[in-house]
Design an enzyme around this catalytic site. Sequence first.
Site, PDB file in Angstrom:
ATOM      1  N   HIS A 112      -4.747 -22.318  10.038  1.00  0.00           N
ATOM      2  CA  HIS A 112      -6.056 -22.805   9.620  1.00  0.00           C
ATOM      3  C   HIS A 112      -6.837 -21.696   8.914  1.00  0.00           C
ATOM      4  O   HIS A 112      -7.431 -21.926   7.852  1.00  0.00           O
ATOM      5  CB  HIS A 112      -6.888 -23.341  10.781  1.00  0.00           C
TER       6      HIS A 112
ATOM      7  N   ASP B 235      -7.861  -7.816   0.377  1.00  0.00           N
ATOM      8  CA  ASP B 235      -6.901  -7.976   1.467  1.00  0.00           C
ATOM      9  C   ASP B 235      -7.618  -7.693   2.776  1.00  0.00           C
ATOM     10  O   ASP B 235      -8.546  -6.885   2.799  1.00  0.00           O
ATOM     11  CB  ASP B 235      -5.720  -7.013   1.320  1.00  0.00           C
TER      12      ASP B 235
ATOM     13  N   CYS C  82     -10.858 -29.641   6.229  1.00  0.00           N
ATOM     14  CA  CYS C  82      -9.719 -28.760   5.969  1.00  0.00           C
ATOM     15  C   CYS C  82      -8.418 -29.550   5.920  1.00  0.00           C
ATOM     16  O   CYS C  82      -8.145 -30.355   6.817  1.00  0.00           O
ATOM     17  CB  CYS C  82      -9.639 -27.689   7.056  1.00  0.00           C
TER      18      CYS C  82
ATOM     19  N   CYS D 177      -5.615 -28.898  11.293  1.00  0.00           N
ATOM     20  CA  CYS D 177      -6.793 -29.764  11.289  1.00  0.00           C
ATOM     21  C   CYS D 177      -6.434 -31.233  11.116  1.00  0.00           C
ATOM     22  O   CYS D 177      -7.182 -32.104  11.547  1.00  0.00           O
ATOM     23  CB  CYS D 177      -7.777 -29.315  10.212  1.00  0.00           C
TER      24      CYS D 177
ATOM     25  N   CYS E 158      -5.342 -28.440   6.255  1.00  0.00           N
ATOM     26  CA  CYS E 158      -4.180 -27.784   6.872  1.00  0.00           C
ATOM     27  C   CYS E 158      -3.576 -28.667   7.966  1.00  0.00           C
ATOM     28  O   CYS E 158      -4.239 -29.557   8.496  1.00  0.00           O
ATOM     29  CB  CYS E 158      -4.562 -26.413   7.431  1.00  0.00           C
TER      30      CYS E 158
ATOM     31  N   ASP F 153       0.873  -1.169   0.000  1.00  0.00           N
ATOM     32  CA  ASP F 153       0.000   0.000   0.000  1.00  0.00           C
ATOM     33  C   ASP F 153       0.919   1.230   0.000  1.00  0.00           C
ATOM     34  O   ASP F 153       2.128   1.102   0.029  1.00  0.00           O
ATOM     35  CB  ASP F 153      -0.911  -0.022   1.230  1.00  0.00           C
TER      36      ASP F 153
END
Lengths: 404, 402
Positions: free
Chosen positions: A342, A275, A313, A318, A315, A101
């Site tokens: 996660h 974002d 999930c 998990c 990940c 930014d």
Amino acid sequence: MMALEEKLSVLRCQLIAQCPTSKARVLKVTLPHYAVDTPQFMPVGTQGAMKGVAPAQLETIGCQIILANTYHLGNRPGVGVLRAAGGLHRFMGWSRGLLTDSGGFQMVSLLKLSEVSEAGVEFEDPHCPGSRSLLSPERSMDIQSAIGADVIMQLDDVVHTSVTGPRVAEAMRRSVRWLDRCVASYSADRQALFPIIQGGLDEELRAECAREMVARDAVGYAIGGLSGGEEKQLFWRVVKQCADLLPPGKPRYLMGVGYPVDLVVCAALGCDMFDCVYPTRSGRIGTALVDSGTLDLYKETYALDTNPIDRDCPCTTCRTYSRSFIRSILSETLSCHLVTIHNLTYQVRLMQRLRSSILEGRFPSFVRTFMNSNFPNNSYPEWVVDALSSVNITLEQRAELFQL
Amino acid sequence: MCFSVEHQFGLHRLGRFSLRGRSMDTPGCLCYTRGGVAPHLTPDNLSTINNLPQVAHIPLPNVFKAAESIELLHDSGDTSMDLSSFTSSDFSSFISCQDLGNPAPSGFNLSHSVAIWPSCGKQLIDPGWYMSTLGRLRPAGFDSLSDGGTRESDKRKRAGKSVARTLSFLDACLSIKSHNADLENSVIFGVIEGGFYLEERKTSAEETAERPVDGFTIDALGYNYSDTTTCNDDSNAVTPTFRLELLEAVTERLPTHKPRLIYGFGRPDNVIDCFLTGVDLFDSSYPYIITSQARALVFSNTEIDSSAPEIDLSDPQYAQDFTPLLPNCRCLCCYKHVTKAYLHHLVTSKELLASVYLFAHNLQHYFEFFSRLRIAALNPESLNKMKSCISQQYLLYLSETK
């Protein structure tokens, strides 16, 4: 104005699929460091690091592009270190897409003594009380050049959506003038500069701004000045208006959005890049994201819950740990990493699922199913219903099925 | 039997320690944990560490919440849940009463109970409570309850109390254990106390050795990083040498075939000294503590050069140092070319990622040190060389930082 070929070497945009019902589309945006699929969510790595998560882990999660903040990095480590390091990619060990930014928004919102003038944002450096410094469009371009992100943002004059009166128009027109100053001083051969559409919640000002900025023929555009707590019914109308005014062949970045529901709606309205600090910030306070909303792992009910956060999930959190276990270590920083990983996986996968649904021609059905999980028993917020219906997506009203 | 001596050289020895199917060579360190798992490192990051010990060191104070949840699960009918299954851990677990990574204030132990400091605040625990909690957690091994609240400046009387109380706790724990089916195949270590007094330490060692324990933990003798020297009541300066004298008086009174674990001697030069005095196992809170101070272990196992064995990443001298912590280190930090400059930035910006990188590096380097020590210990010459190399680096470093 730089030649088209030069600009294309910095950002190339291909339309891959268009939802025939709504305004959602899948793009391939090829940047110097990475080719990004949109709609895409960009996690925020404010100080040149994703909090508690290493770049290799971000790659495993499937992150394609992340955001870093110019204001913070300009202060620390500063332009000197960044240049000596060869840019932020090399400094932090991240090889994929990077967006920065301009530093303006942070300055205005974080610093007590900042003042906007035509020259730029004047501020008192918190480390040197009594000094006066200036963040001008040129200076912002210089810091962003040292950081070396693929996509950089113009310095804009941002006003909060609650501001009314002539200040809104003044800020919008100044943003256009500052855009021209940014264009004159950025590294056009290495970085893609996005203008930021401003104009508050005023339809005419937004239209004027879009007209002016589109005329500058940038490679992508951002929609700014929103996501500041304004009324959602006003929010989506401005998003839709801006998206409709921006050229279809270029990516549209909706700044500061957001929560999963907002992402899905704004993708339907034609936005491509997003974002938000939400998944990472909530990860650090034990709030996990799932399709039905959020789980506050501090709650006593999870002491007995031996399920993973989300059975579907993939990940590492998990696949390894239960809700009950994570709850038992909420006082440890490890719990921040576990839930953050996660949540990032959730957001990234949400975008992947959303893109797949567009590619397979079933985006409206994806939206309906998602909204059903989030809002059981037809409890859809009115703004969601209205925004989606404006792009021809009707949400199921379950009660209707019982009407005789 | 959980321990076998492979080679005995005088006082020190190489051995193998096994608990519930997980083995490790000695000299070695247990893997320090918080909440039942390694701190800072998610499973994917933890898997990058080489030579990770297979036995987890579980300080009871930091698994309090886990113990509460397990109790609730048992009450709701899920009695199969224990600490290992709750934490999805592949390691076998060894529980101790105190948390070396969060040193507790002293002066709060009573005659029949010991103060521990979980995050919810001080708890006084007695053998009954301790053993019934262990019965729910079902660790592979554990320390008997002990009174380790003795400081260097405490009087002899206090040291004597620590011995008497601890023996009384040990007898109580042994008795309860023999009636608790859940702890049938857990091993129990007797804890040697006695503060900084020779006679008290001897008594503690001799008396504990007479009990049917599976190993020995030598407590409250060590320190992890401060070299401040104070005096005990007899005006003996509690120097490093004095501590080792006390240690030797203990180890020579313990049966050779049972393992000896020591707490609070984590700095590499101290580890070697303790090893030479007959210790087999160490805790690994040292890399955790170093990391919390934003420091990195960069000592060499083989060369003495002029650089410090540990560096402080908050030091501005690293702001533009684009070299890794160690050139040939294969930890997830160095291997990915994370530079001292970036670590300095993370540390000064108070980023969580600083601890993730530093801890991964420190753990890797620490376990590598133990691995090298085991190899060097195979013959006296290489062992002496390694001892000399490490102690010289620290001697120089400590004299410079004073």
